[in-house]
Structures are given as structure tokens and as C-alpha cells.
Design a protein around this motif. Structure first.
Motif, PDB file in Angstrom:
ATOM      1  N   ILE A  60       4.652  75.269  97.686  1.00  0.00           N
ATOM      2  CA  ILE A  60       5.985  74.793  98.020  1.00  0.00           C
ATOM      3  C   ILE A  60       6.923  75.993  98.103  1.00  0.00           C
ATOM      4  O   ILE A  60       6.544  77.107  97.718  1.00  0.00           O
ATOM      5  N   THR A  61       8.113  75.772  98.604  1.00  0.00           N
ATOM      6  CA  THR A  61       9.129  76.821  98.630  1.00  0.00           C
ATOM      7  C   THR A  61      10.410  76.286  97.995  1.00  0.00           C
ATOM      8  O   THR A  61      10.607  75.064  97.909  1.00  0.00           O
ATOM      9  N   GLY A 111       6.258  81.406  99.734  1.00  0.00           N
ATOM     10  CA  GLY A 111       5.295  80.345  99.452  1.00  0.00           C
ATOM     11  C   GLY A 111       4.812  80.474  98.016  1.00  0.00           C
ATOM     12  O   GLY A 111       4.149  81.450  97.659  1.00  0.00           O
ATOM     13  N   ILE A 112       5.192  79.527  97.168  1.00  0.00           N
ATOM     14  CA  ILE A 112       4.818  79.579  95.751  1.00  0.00           C
ATOM     15  C   ILE A 112       3.423  78.972  95.611  1.00  0.00           C
ATOM     16  O   ILE A 112       3.225  77.779  95.839  1.00  0.00           O
ATOM     17  N   GLU A 113       2.464  79.802  95.255  1.00  0.00           N
ATOM     18  CA  GLU A 113       1.090  79.322  95.098  1.00  0.00           C
ATOM     19  C   GLU A 113       0.945  78.712  93.703  1.00  0.00           C
ATOM     20  O   GLU A 113       1.101  79.392  92.698  1.00  0.00           O
ATOM     21  N   ILE A 114       0.649  77.430  93.674  1.00  0.00           N
ATOM     22  CA  ILE A 114       0.597  76.686  92.416  1.00  0.00           C
ATOM     23  C   ILE A 114      -0.811  76.150  92.185  1.00  0.00           C
ATOM     24  O   ILE A 114      -1.383  75.494  93.057  1.00  0.00           O
ATOM     25  N   LYS A 115      -1.363  76.457  91.043  1.00  0.00           N
ATOM     26  CA  LYS A 115      -2.627  75.866  90.622  1.00  0.00           C
ATOM     27  C   LYS A 115      -2.310  74.697  89.697  1.00  0.00           C
ATOM     28  O   LYS A 115      -1.688  74.866  88.647  1.00  0.00           O
ATOM     29  N   ILE A 116      -2.685  73.507  90.106  1.00  0.00           N
ATOM     30  CA  ILE A 116      -2.413  72.302  89.320  1.00  0.00           C
ATOM     31  C   ILE A 116      -3.481  72.139  88.243  1.00  0.00           C
ATOM     32  O   ILE A 116      -4.680  72.180  88.530  1.00  0.00           O
ATOM     33  N   ILE A 117      -3.043  71.995  87.008  1.00  0.00           N
ATOM     34  CA  ILE A 117      -3.964  71.726  85.898  1.00  0.00           C
ATOM     35  C   ILE A 117      -4.023  70.206  85.760  1.00  0.00           C
ATOM     36  O   ILE A 117      -3.191  69.579  85.094  1.00  0.00           O
ATOM     37  N   SER A 118      -4.983  69.622  86.428  1.00  0.00           N
ATOM     38  CA  SER A 118      -4.996  68.169  86.627  1.00  0.00           C
ATOM     39  C   SER A 118      -5.010  67.372  85.332  1.00  0.00           C
ATOM     40  O   SER A 118      -4.399  66.301  85.253  1.00  0.00           O
TER      41      SER A 118
END
Length: 281
Positions: A60-61, A111-118
């Protein structure tokens, strides 16, 4: 003219599509008081999930978040940018996401690279569903109300509507009538929990229950009326019923009416009373 309006109201928002599972604990109460985070959590959480990949990455930005609010961007960043960064930091600290970039170095269009910790981001239960078409209807809102208020009102109502468990084959439970998918909490308690004015909430509900030229309403409203247990006291309005505008909504309203008769221990409801009773919902 009346028939045309009725037909438009009975167009359903009811098709299989992508949805976000929004956690109830963040909407059923004042998010700032409970978690120390701003309301921008709502749209950031939704956008992260909206742009999520199968590998649980999302991009997202800051501009995407600001666009939701209609903020103009310029060299001197608005206060909202700091609130966005605070929400991201909250999610990182609570192990909902991982972000390798330095938050303070982000520009509007980075572009914010986000790793989702599900296991921490996703909620296996106690959540409300927000579909892509419902989100689009809120985004298209062309009123004096801000989109955040409309989104908050819808998420809150939807969190209490709930979703019944089904049988293994997907069919309704035999006692489905005991668990109507409907909302009938008071406007007063809703205003208190969301820290919003009753007037704003009523306007949001008016928007959510009114069809536009291009889309049906997201919610269907059923005015219930009033009760009078003691003839020596004035009647008291009871909350209206709201259900999702989808196939089968009329049955949900009937079940909800029956449950409300049980809750208020009355045999019937009388017409609503105006004036000082408006916000007794």
C-alpha cells in the motif's frame, strides 16, 4: 414511481466475491480508548487485506490512505500522515505485520512492502465481513458526511449482525430463527461506543439504507415502533431493525421481530412516538 423505488431497494448486494474479515473488537468500542490507535486503523487494515497476495504480502502507499479521506498532498505533510505511520507501528508492535522499510523515510508514493502475520492479523471468529462491492458503495458516497464515519457505522452494525453457523452441507440450522442476522442495538449506545454524535450516526444510517441512482442500499431498515408496559408512563420507542440487503432479508426481519418481542416481554409493538423519543432507539 413508488414501484420503481421499491424495485431498486430490492436489488441485492449478494454475490460471491472477495471480502475482508474485520475484527469486531476494533469496532465495538472506542478504538482510541481501547487500543490507543486512531480510526485510520480501519481503512489501513482493509487496504492491507484488499491488496493481499496468496503469499500474505501486501503493498500500500500513504497516498492510497489519504485518497480515502480526500486529503490533498503537498510538501508539508498533513497530520494524517503521522497517524498513518502510528497505525502501521501499532500493527508492527502487535505482530500483525512486518515492514522492513524505515517508516519515517516513506514518501506519499513509496510502495510499503508488508508481510502479513496471518495468525495475528486474521481473526478466526468474532469478525464482520466487508465485501468489495460494499466497500465500493461506501467509497462512492457523495454526501456531506465523511467516508470514515459511513465506514465506521457500517462495520459496527455489521459486526452485530453476525453470521450464523451452517450445517456441514451449507444448509441453515434447524434453530436459525433463534439467531436472526439482524442489528437492533440503540443509537445511543452506538454513539457512545464509537464516540460519534447521534446526529452523525443517523445520517450515516440514512445513507446506508437509501438506494442511489446506480446502487441498491447496503442495509434494509425496519421501523419497529414503541412499547408501553405501564399505562401511567409514556410509551418508549424501541430500536429499529437493520439487516444486510441480501436475499432472505425479509425472513431475518421476521425472526428479529419475534426475538425483540421476547426481549421486551411484550405481545406487540405500537406505532413509534416522535419528539423526545427519537433517540431512544
Amino acid at each position: 414511481m413508488l414501484n420503481a423505488r421499491k424495485k431498486k431497494e430490492e436489488l441485492f448486494i449478494d454475490k460471491p466475491e472477495y471480502f475482508t474479515r474485520f475484527p469486531n473488537e476494533y469496532i465495538q468500542g472506542n478504538i482510541k480508548t481501547k487500543f490507543g490507535v486512531s480510526r485510520k486503523f480501519y481503512i489501513i487494515y482493509i487496504l492491507i487485506d484488499k491488496y493481499r497476495s496468496y503469499e500474505d504480502y501486501s503493498w500500500i502507499t500513504i497516498r492510497k490512505v489519504l485518497n480515502f479521506y480526500g486529503y490533498k498532498t503537498h510538501k508539508r505533510k498533513p497530520k494524517a500522515v503521522g497517524e498513518i505511520l502510528d497505525v502501521l507501528e501499532y500493527m508492527i508492535n502487535n505482530k500483525m505485520i512486518e515492514v522492513k522499510q524505515e517508516l519515517d523515510s516513506l514518501s506519499y508514493d513509496t510502495g510499503i512492502e508488508i508481510k502479513i502475520i496471518s495468525e495475528n492479523f486474521d481473526y478466526p471468529d468474532k469478525f464482520g465481513k466487508l465485501s468489495s462491492s460494499q466497500y465500493d458503495v461506501i467509497m462512492m458516497a457523495d454526501t456531506s458526511l465523511n467516508k470514515e464515519s459511513i465506514l465506521m457505522a457500517f462495520l459496527y452494525i455489521n459486526s452485530y449482525i453476525g453470521c450464523r453457523k451452517r450445517n456441514n452441507d451449507g444448509s441453515e440450522l434447524a434453530n436459525a430463527k433463534d439467531y436472526p442476522e439482524a442489528f437492533w442495538r440503540s443509537i445511543e449506545s452506538m454513539a457512545k461506543e464509537l464516540a460519534m454524535s447521534k446526529d452523525t450516526i443517523n445520517k450515516c444510517i440514512d445513507y446506508l439504507t437509501s438506494p442511489s441512482n446506480t446502487t441498491p442500499p447496503l442495509l434494509v431498515k425496519k421501523e419497529v415502533g414503541s412499547i408501553q408496559k405501564d399505562k401511567n408512563k409514556p410509551p418508549q420507542n424501541v430500536p429499529n431493525i437493520y439487516v444486510l440487503n441480501k436475499e432472505g432479508y425479509k425472513q431475518e426481519i421476521k425472526w428479529a421481530l419475534n426475538k425483540m418481542l421476547e426481549v421486551y416481554e411484550v405481545d406487540k409493538f405500537y406505532p413509534s412516538k416522535s419528539g423526545n423519543y427519537r433517540f431512544k432507539e
